[in-house]
Design a protein around this motif. Structure first.
Motif, PDB file in Angstrom:
ATOM      1  N   LYS A   1       1.365  -1.522  -0.217  1.00 46.25           N
ATOM      2  CA  LYS A   1       0.086  -0.015   0.050  1.00 46.25           C
ATOM      3  C   LYS A   1       0.924   1.296  -0.228  1.00 46.25           C
ATOM      4  O   LYS A   1       1.080   2.093  -0.711  1.00 46.25           O
ATOM      5  CB  LYS A   1      -1.220   0.369   1.175  1.00 46.25           C
ATOM      6  CG  LYS A   1      -1.577   0.651   0.886  1.00 46.25           C
ATOM      7  CD  LYS A   1      -3.237   0.696   1.835  1.00 46.25           C
ATOM      8  CE  LYS A   1      -4.227   1.470   1.888  1.00 46.25           C
ATOM      9  NZ  LYS A   1      -5.533   1.414   2.359  1.00 46.25           N
ATOM     10  N   ILE A   2       1.426   1.311   0.536  1.00 46.64           N
ATOM     11  CA  ILE A   2       2.917   2.247   1.165  1.00 46.64           C
ATOM     12  C   ILE A   2       3.097   2.695  -0.259  1.00 46.64           C
ATOM     13  O   ILE A   2       4.058   3.652  -1.096  1.00 46.64           O
ATOM     14  CB  ILE A   2       3.860   2.167   2.066  1.00 46.64           C
ATOM     15  CG1 ILE A   2       3.015   2.081   3.343  1.00 46.64           C
ATOM     16  CG2 ILE A   2       4.667   3.308   1.915  1.00 46.64           C
ATOM     17  CD1 ILE A   2       4.259   1.356   4.103  1.00 46.64           C
ATOM     18  N   MET A   3       3.958   1.328  -1.024  1.00 43.65           N
ATOM     19  CA  MET A   3       4.358   1.508  -2.433  1.00 43.65           C
ATOM     20  C   MET A   3       3.691   1.818  -3.338  1.00 43.65           C
ATOM     21  O   MET A   3       4.787   2.163  -4.541  1.00 43.65           O
ATOM     22  CB  MET A   3       5.606   0.560  -2.562  1.00 43.65           C
ATOM     23  CG  MET A   3       6.240  -0.253  -1.591  1.00 43.65           C
ATOM     24  SD  MET A   3       7.068  -2.400  -1.768  1.00 43.65           S
ATOM     25  CE  MET A   3       6.719  -2.635  -3.696  1.00 43.65           C
ATOM     26  N   LEU A   4       3.053   1.741  -3.042  1.00 41.91           N
ATOM     27  CA  LEU A   4       1.865   1.931  -4.223  1.00 41.91           C
ATOM     28  C   LEU A   4       0.919   3.260  -4.215  1.00 41.91           C
ATOM     29  O   LEU A   4       0.134   3.523  -4.946  1.00 41.91           O
ATOM     30  CB  LEU A   4       0.582   0.597  -4.539  1.00 41.91           C
ATOM     31  CG  LEU A   4       0.912  -0.469  -5.319  1.00 41.91           C
ATOM     32  CD1 LEU A   4      -0.047  -1.893  -4.413  1.00 41.91           C
ATOM     33  CD2 LEU A   4       1.482  -0.392  -6.896  1.00 41.91           C
ATOM     34  N   HIS A   5       1.205   4.288  -3.111  1.00 42.98           N
ATOM     35  CA  HIS A   5       0.849   5.319  -2.935  1.00 42.98           C
ATOM     36  C   HIS A   5       0.831   6.367  -3.959  1.00 42.98           C
ATOM     37  O   HIS A   5       2.289   6.047  -5.051  1.00 42.98           O
ATOM     38  CB  HIS A   5       1.498   5.740  -1.494  1.00 42.98           C
ATOM     39  CG  HIS A   5       0.939   7.091  -1.190  1.00 42.98           C
ATOM     40  ND1 HIS A   5       0.902   8.568  -1.464  1.00 42.98           N
ATOM     41  CD2 HIS A   5      -0.556   7.279  -0.279  1.00 42.98           C
ATOM     42  CE1 HIS A   5       0.150   9.267  -0.864  1.00 42.98           C
ATOM     43  NE2 HIS A   5      -0.603   8.374   0.210  1.00 42.98           N
TER      44      HIS A   5
END
Ligand SMILES: Nc1ncnc2c1ncn2[C@@H]1O[C@H](COP(=O)(O)OP(=O)(O)O)[C@@H](O)[C@H]1O
Ligand SMILES: [Mg+2]
Lengths: 382, 291
Positions: free
Chosen positions: B128-132
């Motif tokens: 989720k963080i990487m795809l922010h």
């Protein structure tokens, strides 16, 4: 035309082990060449370098005048029979044999024609739809050979192809392989640790030890004229008899006998303990020329050069006690002990000698090999 | 005479006694929930999930009239297809890379098997963080500003690829085991026979893996159908209903909408789908794969 040239080839494995050292050899068209030697002497390694499965550390490999060190296995157009046969377990016998043609995208009919031909040659017609796991050892071996010859390769490599078979089948396949070679007329390099196989199949034999070529010669020459103690002992069954002895001529003999001059002047003898065998003819000339007087040597005597009765050639006598007797159909191998040595003699089947008998054996001294005790070279090698 | 008879009787009962503990465990944790689910699927329930009103197959007929349910089925199907193909391909490629030893192989094997040990929800958090959309590393690397998990075009693919990676770890293990069962020398023979790498892969490696391939496929399909944590954290079934997998839909119906009956009915349908698929695959396997 297929010619292989190996020039000073060495193989050093990653762990620093030198498996093959300075291997040089020219292999001519249509030759049935054998690599023979004890296990671990580098036969498979050499064969695998030729096949392109193992990198050549130094040296050159030429296939048909093409520098081949860096060719992939696929490009070398050789074929190989592996010791384990390496059949493709998930394919039928048909596909196993046809594989090398299928990957070359030959036409289906052409492939089928050649598979049927090879199957007929090897007696595999009825097994074509079977899978390797349903075959016996001999059948698997035929499939492996079928796969190897269907492509009509320049050179056929075989790594101990008979070693997984039982003795009887091995003998039978040996005959068939020899016939196959005659019929196909291609070059074969054949690896074995079994000297019988080597002697019966090869047109030329390379004897190896510890990664080094000892001698390259035709079977007959190898047997009659071995270059050193190792080759002499490795080739031939039963093994060549080895006796440690000292070369003495008359004067020294007389000296050791404290003046009792029982022998004519300039007579030469092999002496071991109380036994004396007179040296004559060519052997004596060579020993004199190389000045081996008073030196220790090892004499090598083939079992067929020891007889249980005196003949024209077998005149020198030694006495031993029979400790074993093996009937080989038309002849008998007698094992006898003399001092602490065990020797064997190949005698006629009419011999009545029994275990426990003390008897005289007669030696054909002209056929002796004489090895230097230190270098182990055959002084009679010519 | 009498004694012998009782002996025989004893021998007949004893083996079953040994089964009792495991049956107790199965009963409490497997059979009871299973039958309770079927039972619930025939009722309307209150908010506590207690069966209140018998409605027969009403829950099922409502489902089969609902567009949302069909959407769930379709989404699940696409999801499973991507996950199974992706995770098996990834597992196979990594296993083949690690089939020959090379310096550092331990590090790579561990890395490739590692997804097995990662909880799906924590992986989802990190993704989720990487795809922010603004600070995520993926957008930075690609030089894009795509709102991955909130764009209906990408959300399902993102979740599916994450799941494929998570499932690839166990496939790496399966395929490594499968590859190590293939005799190395047949590749040597194939090279001498003139087969190139592609031919060796399709004619030796794939057939050699056939037995293990089948079980891997079955396990992967079942596993893919049951993915939940990553959906819950990454997309919550959205945007819209674009990632509303059946399992997530069940969860939503039960714990948000308090329609336990409908949720139970969907569970039963999911169970039937997986069971039929598995049976079909076993049937095909018995006919097709020879080894
Ligand atoms: N991959 C390897 N790494 C290190 N040593 C090896 C390797 N393969 C073979 N050897 C060693 O090289 C020697 C020759 O092996 P090989 O050619 O297989 O012998 P053989 O004559 O029995 O066929 C043996 O001593 C063996 O232990
Ligand atoms: Mg070998």
């Amino acid at each position: 035309m297929s010619e292989l040239v190996l020039k000073n080839i060495c193989k050093e494995y990653e762990n620093g082990f030198k498996a093959v050292d300075n291997f040089s050899l020219e292999i001519k068209d249509k030759e049935f060449l054998i690599f023979v030697g004890p296990s671990g002497c580098g036969k498979s390694t050499t064969l695998r370098m030729i096949a392109g499965l193992e990198e050549i550390t130094t040296g050159e490999l030429w296939i048909d005048n093409q520098f081949a060190n860096y060719l992939d296995s696929q490009e070398r157009e050789l074929s190989m029979v592996f010791q384990s046969y390496a059949l493709y377990p998930n394919m039928t016998v048909y596909d196993n044999i046809a594989f090398s043609l299928q990957v070359r995208k030959l036409g289906k009919q052409e492939i089928d024609k050649r598979v049927q031909e090879v199957a007929r040659l090897l007696g595999l017609e009825k097994l074509l739809q079977q899978r390797p796991k349903d075959l016996s050892g001999g059948q698997r071996q035929r499939v492996a050979i079928g796969n190897a010859i269907i492509r009509e390769p320049k050179v056929l490599l075989m790594d101990e192809p008979l070693s997984n078979l039982d003795a009887k089948l091995r003998g039978q396949m040996r005959v068939e392989l020899a016939e196959l070679h005659k019929r196909l007329g291609n070059t074969i390099i054949y690896v074995t640790h079994d000297q019988t196989e080597a002697m019966t199949l090869g047109t030329r034999i390379v004897v190896m030890k510890d990664g080094i070529i000892q001698q390259i010669d035709a079977p007959k020459n190898l047997y009659e004229n071995p270059i050193n103690l190792f080759v002499a002992g490795f080739i031939g069954f039963p093994m060549m008899n080895m006796i440690k002895a000292r070369i003495m001529i008359h004067e020294e003999m007389a000296y050791s006998q404290r003046g009792r001059s029982a022998y004519a002047e300039n007579e030469m003898f092999y002496v071991f303990e109380k036994n004396r065998i007179q040296v004559t003819g060519y052997v004596k000339e060579v020993l004199l020329e190389k000045d081996y007087r008073g030196q220790d040597v090892i004499i090598g005597i083939r079992p067929e050069h020891i007889s249980d009765r005196p003949t024209m050639n077998a005149t020198q006598r030694i006495t031993g006690e029979v400790i074993g007797r093996e009937l080989l159909g038309s002849e008998i191998i007698l094992y006898f002990s003399i001092l602490d040595m065990q020797l064997s003699a190949r005698v006629e089947a009419t011999s009545t000698a029994q275990v426990g008998d003390k008897m005289d054996f007669f030696l054909e001294t002209d056929h002796f090999c004489v090895f230097d005790e230190k270098t182990e070279e055959n002084l009679m090698y010519h | 005479m009498k004694k012998e008879k009782s002996n025989i009787k004893k021998m007949r009962i004893e083996p079953y006694m040994f089964l009792i503990p495991s049956f107790l465990v199965f009963g409490v944790f497997l059979f009871f929930p299973f039958f309770k689910t079927i039972y619930l699927s025939l009722y309307k329930t209150n908010k506590m999930g207690q069966a209140k009103l018998f409605v027969g197959l009403d829950n099922y007929t409502t489902l089969f009239k609902s567009a949302s349910f069909y959407n769930s089925l379709l989404v699940t199907l696409i999801f499973v297809a991507i996950v199974v193909i992706g995770s098996m391909a990834l597992g196979l490629v990594t296993a083949m890379l690690c089939n020959k030893t090379f310096p550092g192989i331990r590090f790579f094997s561990t890395a490739f098997a590692l997804p097995m040990a990662i909880a799906s929800s924590s992986a989802a958090m990190i993704f989720k963080i990487m795809l922010h959309p603004s600070v995520g590393i993926i957008n930075k690397l690609l030089g894009t500003s795509i709102n991955w998990v909130h764009d209906p075009k990408y959300a399902l693919v993102c979740v599916a690829l994450l799941t494929a990676w998570l499932n690839s770890g166990i496939n790496f293990l399966y395929f490594s085991a499968g590859l190590s069962n293939i005799d190395e020398t047949i590749y040597e023979r194939a090279s001498v026979d003139g087969a190139n790498g592609v031919q060796q892969f399709f004619r030796l490696t794939l057939p050699g893996l056939a037995p293990i391939m089948f079980y891997t496929l079955v396990v992967n399909i079942i596993q893919a159908f049951q993915s939940f944590g990553q959906v819950k954290i990454l997309t919550e079934g959205g945007p819209g209903e674009s990632t509303n997998l059946i399992v997530y839909s069940i969860y939503r119906d039960a714990f948000f909408n308090y329609r336990f009956g409908s949720a139970a009915a969907q569970s039963v349908i999911l169970f039937i789908i997986i069971m039929v698929l598995t049976l079909v695959m076993f049937r095909i396997e018995r006919k097709g794969v020879k080894y």
